[in-house]
Motif scaffolding. Structure first.
Motif, PDB file in Angstrom:
ATOM      1  N   LYS A 162       5.830  -4.332   3.834  1.00  0.00           N
ATOM      2  CA  LYS A 162       4.905  -4.219   2.995  1.00  0.00           C
ATOM      3  C   LYS A 162       4.005  -5.262   3.485  1.00  0.00           C
ATOM      4  CE  LYS A 162       2.870  -4.419  -1.630  1.00  0.00           C
ATOM      5  NZ  LYS A 162       2.983  -4.314  -3.052  1.00  0.00           N
ATOM      6  N   GLN A 163       4.491  -6.642   3.502  1.00  0.00           N
ATOM      7  CA  GLN A 163       3.487  -7.604   3.995  1.00  0.00           C
ATOM      8  C   GLN A 163       3.000  -7.744   5.273  1.00  0.00           C
ATOM      9  OE1 GLN A 163       1.646  -9.884   1.748  1.00  0.00           O
ATOM     10  NE2 GLN A 163       2.608  -8.798   0.402  1.00  0.00           N
ATOM     11  N   GLY A 189       5.159  10.153   9.511  1.00  0.00           N
ATOM     12  CA  GLY A 189       6.448  10.175   9.389  1.00  0.00           C
ATOM     13  C   GLY A 189       7.110   8.905   8.879  1.00  0.00           C
ATOM     14  N   LEU A 190       8.087   8.851   8.225  1.00  0.00           N
ATOM     15  CA  LEU A 190       9.005   7.710   7.902  1.00  0.00           C
ATOM     16  C   LEU A 190       8.161   7.093   6.448  1.00  0.00           C
ATOM     17  CD1 LEU A 190       9.927   5.829  10.977  1.00  0.00           C
ATOM     18  CD2 LEU A 190      11.191   7.326   9.708  1.00  0.00           C
ATOM     19  N   HIS A 191       7.855   5.948   6.441  1.00  0.00           N
ATOM     20  CA  HIS A 191       7.139   5.431   5.201  1.00  0.00           C
ATOM     21  C   HIS A 191       5.585   5.747   5.326  1.00  0.00           C
ATOM     22  CE1 HIS A 191       6.920   2.309   8.580  1.00  0.00           C
ATOM     23  NE2 HIS A 191       5.511   2.185   7.990  1.00  0.00           N
ATOM     24  N   THR A 192       5.220   5.928   6.345  1.00  0.00           N
ATOM     25  CA  THR A 192       3.721   6.392   6.387  1.00  0.00           C
ATOM     26  C   THR A 192       3.332   7.806   5.909  1.00  0.00           C
ATOM     27  OG1 THR A 192       3.728   7.552   8.500  1.00  0.00           O
ATOM     28  CG2 THR A 192       3.520   5.338   8.808  1.00  0.00           C
ATOM     29  N   TYR A 197       3.124   4.860  -1.413  1.00  0.00           N
ATOM     30  CA  TYR A 197       3.581   3.722  -0.852  1.00  0.00           C
ATOM     31  C   TYR A 197       1.886   3.246   0.208  1.00  0.00           C
ATOM     32  CZ  TYR A 197       5.592   0.293   2.442  1.00  0.00           C
ATOM     33  OH  TYR A 197       6.040  -0.634   3.327  1.00  0.00           O
ATOM     34  N   MET A 198       1.692   3.924   0.857  1.00  0.00           N
ATOM     35  CA  MET A 198       0.575   3.635   1.918  1.00  0.00           C
ATOM     36  C   MET A 198      -0.817   3.608   1.281  1.00  0.00           C
ATOM     37  SD  MET A 198       1.890   3.623   4.542  1.00  0.00           S
ATOM     38  CE  MET A 198       0.601   2.990   5.369  1.00  0.00           C
ATOM     39  N   THR A 199      -1.038   4.355   0.126  1.00  0.00           N
ATOM     40  CA  THR A 199      -2.210   3.907  -0.674  1.00  0.00           C
ATOM     41  C   THR A 199      -2.266   2.613  -1.194  1.00  0.00           C
ATOM     42  OG1 THR A 199      -1.670   5.377  -2.343  1.00  0.00           O
ATOM     43  CG2 THR A 199      -2.947   6.436  -0.751  1.00  0.00           C
ATOM     44  N   ASP A 200      -1.028   2.312  -1.783  1.00  0.00           N
ATOM     45  CA  ASP A 200      -0.944   0.905  -2.371  1.00  0.00           C
ATOM     46  C   ASP A 200      -1.177  -0.438  -1.103  1.00  0.00           C
ATOM     47  OD1 ASP A 200      -0.251   1.728  -4.869  1.00  0.00           O
ATOM     48  OD2 ASP A 200       2.160   1.461  -4.530  1.00  0.00           O
ATOM     49  N   LEU A 210     -10.856   0.291   5.962  1.00  0.00           N
ATOM     50  CA  LEU A 210      -9.462   0.841   6.004  1.00  0.00           C
ATOM     51  C   LEU A 210      -9.435   2.040   5.170  1.00  0.00           C
ATOM     52  CD1 LEU A 210      -6.567   0.387   7.232  1.00  0.00           C
ATOM     53  CD2 LEU A 210      -5.976  -1.043   5.181  1.00  0.00           C
ATOM     54  N   GLY A 211      -9.036   3.243   5.901  1.00  0.00           N
ATOM     55  CA  GLY A 211      -8.989   4.414   5.290  1.00  0.00           C
ATOM     56  C   GLY A 211      -7.590   5.282   5.415  1.00  0.00           C
ATOM     57  N   THR A 212      -7.842   6.695   5.371  1.00  0.00           N
ATOM     58  CA  THR A 212      -6.880   7.633   5.995  1.00  0.00           C
ATOM     59  C   THR A 212      -7.355   8.817   6.505  1.00  0.00           C
ATOM     60  OG1 THR A 212      -7.145   8.836   3.613  1.00  0.00           O
ATOM     61  CG2 THR A 212      -5.531   7.051   3.685  1.00  0.00           C
ATOM     62  N   LEU A 213      -6.560   9.365   7.319  1.00  0.00           N
ATOM     63  CA  LEU A 213      -6.758  10.794   7.849  1.00  0.00           C
ATOM     64  C   LEU A 213      -5.564  11.671   7.475  1.00  0.00           C
ATOM     65  CD1 LEU A 213      -8.529  12.520   9.858  1.00  0.00           C
ATOM     66  CD2 LEU A 213      -6.860  11.844  11.657  1.00  0.00           C
TER      67      LEU A 213
END
Length: 317
Positions: A162-163, A189-192, A197-200, A210-213
């Protein structure tokens, strides 16, 4: 199956050669008070042609014209691995910009792989990974793109990562902000592929660049790259929930496809359900075709995905 992992290993050995408002940490302004898209805006992800590119049947420098002339698609998403020899060559990227312009094609983003783990727990290696991405931000800026797409990998448990992820993604987003280029996380894949989790992580970084695809297909939680092709993954994050998680921060959507039935429907993913979520969110960016199947040719897969998106969109409420 030719995987992106296999291709990246070959690329690392020198096998490859070329032959808007920003996202907010509290949501995407594009999704607020936006007018509904009457027709989907469709782009073409270069990975859809990876076999032809690897085999030398088409040239990476011609990608924009191929997209427009062969498929009638006037927006593109590049993959950095097809341009590794030209990463820092400004003249090359200016030529690419001119070629896209002359073809009437808009350059949207560069998908960046194999530049180090942005969530590396070792600070010096994480810093190097961040800096490795700078050249692609510069290339994206020359091309007129709005973003680069990155991988949020790193070794360790979710708690341990996380950090480091907040640090690495935050540092790269700061650099992107200086160049007015967004940094987008893809579920890979994996944690991504854990949407919550990723939006947190995105919320913790709190940087509007910083955003998403979100990718329709890459929701496998126990394999890097996250492919769900052939239903081989035994631990999958619910793709419909994942898309819901990622859409408030999305600057693009990746319409992954593998295989189609006789009616032209994708056999693993419910495109009606997925595209309804995209439409309901108010997203008004591009939906990128990323065909990754093996039972039909790449041109057939691209055309089938385009036809499916257009057909389904007309039927949505």
């Amino acid at each position: 199956m030719k995987t992106r992992r296999t291709f990246l290993k070959q690329a690392a050995m020198g096998a490859t050669a070329i032959s808007l408002p920003s996202v907010s940490a509290f949501g995407n302004p594009l999704l607020l008070n936006s007018t509904e898209m009457k027709e989907p805006k469709i782009s073409l992800a270069q990975w859809s042609l990876h076999r032809a590119l690897e085999e030398g049947n088409v040239l990476a420098i011609d990608f924009a014209s191929i997209s427009k002339n062969s498929y009638g698609i006037d927006a593109v998403e590049y993959v950095n691995q097809f341009y590794v020899d030209h990463a820092t060559d400004e003249g090359f990227w200016n030529t690419m910009k001119e070629r896209a312009h002359d073809s009437g094609v808009k350059s949207l983003l560069i998908m960046v792989d194999n530049e180090g783990d942005l969530g590396n727990p070792k600070e010096d290696e994480r810093k190097k990974a961040v800096e490795n991405h700078y050249k692609w931000i510069h290339a994206a800026k020359i091309l007129g793109c709005h973003s680069i797409r990155v991988n949020a990998f790193g070794q360790g448990t979710k708690t341990e990562l996380k950090q480091p992820l907040i640090s690495g993604l935050g540092a790269l987003a700061e650099y992107g902000a200086m160049e007015n280029i967004n940094v987008l996380i893809e579920n890979h894949g994996l944690h991504t592929s854990d949407g919550k989790y990723m939006t947190d992580i995105i919320k913790a970084v709190g940087n509007p660049y910083l955003g998403t695809l979100p990718d329709f297909g890459n929701w496998c939680l126990n394999k890097e790259w996250g492919s769900t092709q052939n239903n081989m993954c035994d631990q999958v994050y619910d793709r419909y929930q994942g898309l819901t998680d990622f859409l408030p921060y999305a600057k693009g959507v990746s319409a992954k496809s593998y295989h189609f039935d006789v009616a032209g429907n994708e056999t693993i993913m419910d495109y009606s359900r997925l595209l309804q979520k995209v439409k309901d969110s108010g997203f008004d960016g591009y939906i990128g075709i990323e065909f990754e199947g093996e039972t039909i040719s790449e041109p057939e897969g691209i055309r089938a995905t385009k036809a499916l998106i257009e057909k389904v969109w007309k039927e949505l409420e």
